[in-house]
Design a protein around this motif. Structure first.
Motif, PDB file in Angstrom:
ATOM      1  N   GLU A  31      81.809  12.518  29.183  1.00  0.00           N
ATOM      2  CA  GLU A  31      80.823  12.381  27.811  1.00  0.00           C
ATOM      3  C   GLU A  31      80.313  13.076  26.832  1.00  0.00           C
ATOM      4  OE1 GLU A  31      79.400   9.059  26.688  1.00  0.00           O
ATOM      5  OE2 GLU A  31      77.068  10.572  25.292  1.00  0.00           O
ATOM      6  N   ALA A  35      80.933  12.418  23.467  1.00  0.00           N
ATOM      7  CA  ALA A  35      79.680  12.703  21.835  1.00  0.00           C
ATOM      8  C   ALA A  35      79.688  13.242  21.186  1.00  0.00           C
ATOM      9  CB  ALA A  35      78.352  12.976  23.122  1.00  0.00           C
ATOM     10  N   ARG A  38      82.153  11.777  19.132  1.00  0.00           N
ATOM     11  CA  ARG A  38      81.869  10.252  17.560  1.00  0.00           C
ATOM     12  C   ARG A  38      80.844  11.050  16.836  1.00  0.00           C
ATOM     13  NH1 ARG A  38      80.892   8.020  22.965  1.00  0.00           N
ATOM     14  NH2 ARG A  38      79.251   9.253  23.660  1.00  0.00           N
ATOM     15  N   THR A 225      74.105  14.743  23.570  1.00  0.00           N
ATOM     16  CA  THR A 225      73.765  13.429  24.342  1.00  0.00           C
ATOM     17  C   THR A 225      73.314  13.426  25.724  1.00  0.00           C
ATOM     18  OG1 THR A 225      75.178  11.605  25.434  1.00  0.00           O
ATOM     19  CG2 THR A 225      76.198  14.033  25.501  1.00  0.00           C
ATOM     20  N   GLY A 235      69.858  11.405  22.548  1.00  0.00           N
ATOM     21  CA  GLY A 235      71.594  12.597  22.316  1.00  0.00           C
ATOM     22  C   GLY A 235      70.687  12.603  20.183  1.00  0.00           C
ATOM     23  N   PRO A 255      74.588  10.569  18.452  1.00  0.00           N
ATOM     24  CA  PRO A 255      75.728  10.434  19.088  1.00  0.00           C
ATOM     25  C   PRO A 255      76.168   9.772  20.621  1.00  0.00           C
ATOM     26  CG  PRO A 255      75.439  12.363  18.569  1.00  0.00           C
ATOM     27  CD  PRO A 255      74.475  11.960  18.366  1.00  0.00           C
ATOM     28  N   GLY A 256      74.795   9.770  21.330  1.00  0.00           N
ATOM     29  CA  GLY A 256      75.246   9.793  23.171  1.00  0.00           C
ATOM     30  C   GLY A 256      75.063   8.899  22.925  1.00  0.00           C
ATOM     31  N   LYS A 257      75.938   8.386  24.375  1.00  0.00           N
ATOM     32  CA  LYS A 257      76.041   7.030  25.185  1.00  0.00           C
ATOM     33  C   LYS A 257      75.492   6.480  26.389  1.00  0.00           C
ATOM     34  CE  LYS A 257      79.105   3.761  22.009  1.00  0.00           C
ATOM     35  NZ  LYS A 257      80.054   3.740  21.793  1.00  0.00           N
TER      36      LYS A 257
END
Ligand SMILES: [Mn+2]
Length: 375
Positions: A31, A35, A38, A225, A235, A255-257
């Motif tokens: 991640e 991130a 992204r 993130t 994030g 940008p974090g998921k």
């Protein structure tokens, strides 16, 4: 034409996440790359001129070479003028022998748009007819008291230029470094040094606290993130626009998921279990790392229900840790079995049991009675 900057920090690529199990650890490690990717995409889609990393791009000075190469591969995709990388306190620069930066420079030797900021000297660019000056303050060690920004005081500045300071460390009032171990800066010092804007890293929480606006002299990027259950934001990074050497506006990016969610609940009835189930059903099992902390009192039947529920939840989520502290519920049949009718204990417990407002009281009283009778 405005000058546009995307500002990030504390990406901690290569963070080991040792407290997690293998699958989760890989998910978290991955991640941090995704991130960052992204964020580069967002920067490109917004035609940003600079991508500034204010320290702790890497988690340590000994991060593995494949991680460094993959990071460089991501940063190279930036289509603006330059990616500026500042060594922070986790990935400090202590001379040319510093492993992480030696490997980074080798991996990025062909990438003309990546600039590693290891020296305290002004870096100047001309963009769309405007002069942009960056004032980098790299960390020379993991901890330190000497102010990293001091060198800027004596440097000649072009007052018509956009003057951006890049530093990594604690800021009094924002962080919680009571012992001043992390290159502590103060807001008055930062403001007085004669720069337009400061792009900072270290505190994993973004500053300003508003998601958009037009006035702030300093920005803390926040980690891009979430890295633990303590991280309350999703994030963060900043998209900053400057015009005529002044900040025009800022906007927070997310940008974090992934998201760490801790559910701390006290369970006393079947309803509480279905309520818990409902909350978990509403969460995205691929994005959420779930941490259940369950306490309370339940009957045997209710405990069986709870175990079924937990099994369903654990099957759905990629990551779900459970901390259980459930006591056996004291109900009328337990009281009848243990205490003869009419005794003080029986009457006290039956009265407390009838008080549905305070479900803990009967258990507490029962525990105390057992303690007294055992002593
Ligand atoms: Mn740091």
């Amino acid at each position: 034409m405005p000058i546009r900057i995307v500002h990030t920090a504390d990406n901690h690529i290569g963070m080991p996440f040792r407290q997690h199990e293998d699958e989760t650890r890989n998910q978290l490690l991955e991640e941090r790359f995704e991130a960052l990717e992204r964020l580069i995409d967002t920067a490109n889609n917004n035609h940003a001129d600079f991508f500034v990393i204010s320290g702790d791009l890497f988690d340590s000075t000994r991060v593995k070479t494949p991680y460094i190469e993959r990071t460089v591969g991501i940063l190279t995709k930036f289509t603006g003028t330059s990616v500026l990388v500042l060594p922070g306190n986790h990935d400090f620069y202590a001379g040319d022998d510093t492993e992480v930066w030696k490997r980074f420079q080798k991996a990025s030797s062909e990438c003309l748009n990546i600039e590693l900021l290891t020296t305290t000297s002004v870096v100047t660019f001309e963009v769309s007819g405007e002069t942009v000056q960056f004032f980098p303050c790299p960390c020379p060690s993991k901890t330190g008291k000497d102010p990293v920004i001091a060198w800027i005081t004596d440097v000649e500045k072009t007052l018509s230029a956009l003057r951006i300071g890049i530093a990594h460390g604690n800021v009094t009032g924002l962080g919680m470094d009571a012992n001043d171990h992390y290159f502590t800066m103060t807001m008055p010092d930062l403001e007085a040094i004669g720069l337009t804007t400061w792009l900072l890293g270290h505190i994993h929480v973004p500053f300003p606290t508003t998601t958009s606006g037009s006035e702030s002299q300093l920005f803390m990027a926040g980690t891009h993130t979430p890295d633990s259950v303590r991280c309350k934001h999703s994030g963060s990074a900043w998209l900053l626009d400057f015009e005529e050497s002044q900040l025009k506006n800022y906007k927070r990016l997310s940008p974090g998921k992934i998201k760490f969610v801790r559910i701390d609940r006290s369970l006393h009835h079947l309803n509480d279990i279905s309520e818990l189930q409902k909350i978990c059903d509403s969460l995205d099992p691929h994005a959420v790392l779930l941490d259940l902390k369950l306490s309370g009192q339940l009957s045997t039947d209710e405990q069986n229900e709870l175990h079924k529920s937990i099994e369903t939840i654990q099957n759905r989520f990629r990551t779900c840790t459970v901390d259980l502290d459930i006591k056996n519920k004291i109900d009328s049949s337990t009281i009848a079995t243990l205490y003869p009718q009419g005794t003080l204990a029986e009457r006290l417990l039956s009265t407390l049991l009838a008080d549905s407002q305070h479900p803990n009281d009967v258990t507490l009283a029962h525990d105390l009675i057992q303690e007294i009778s055992n002593s």
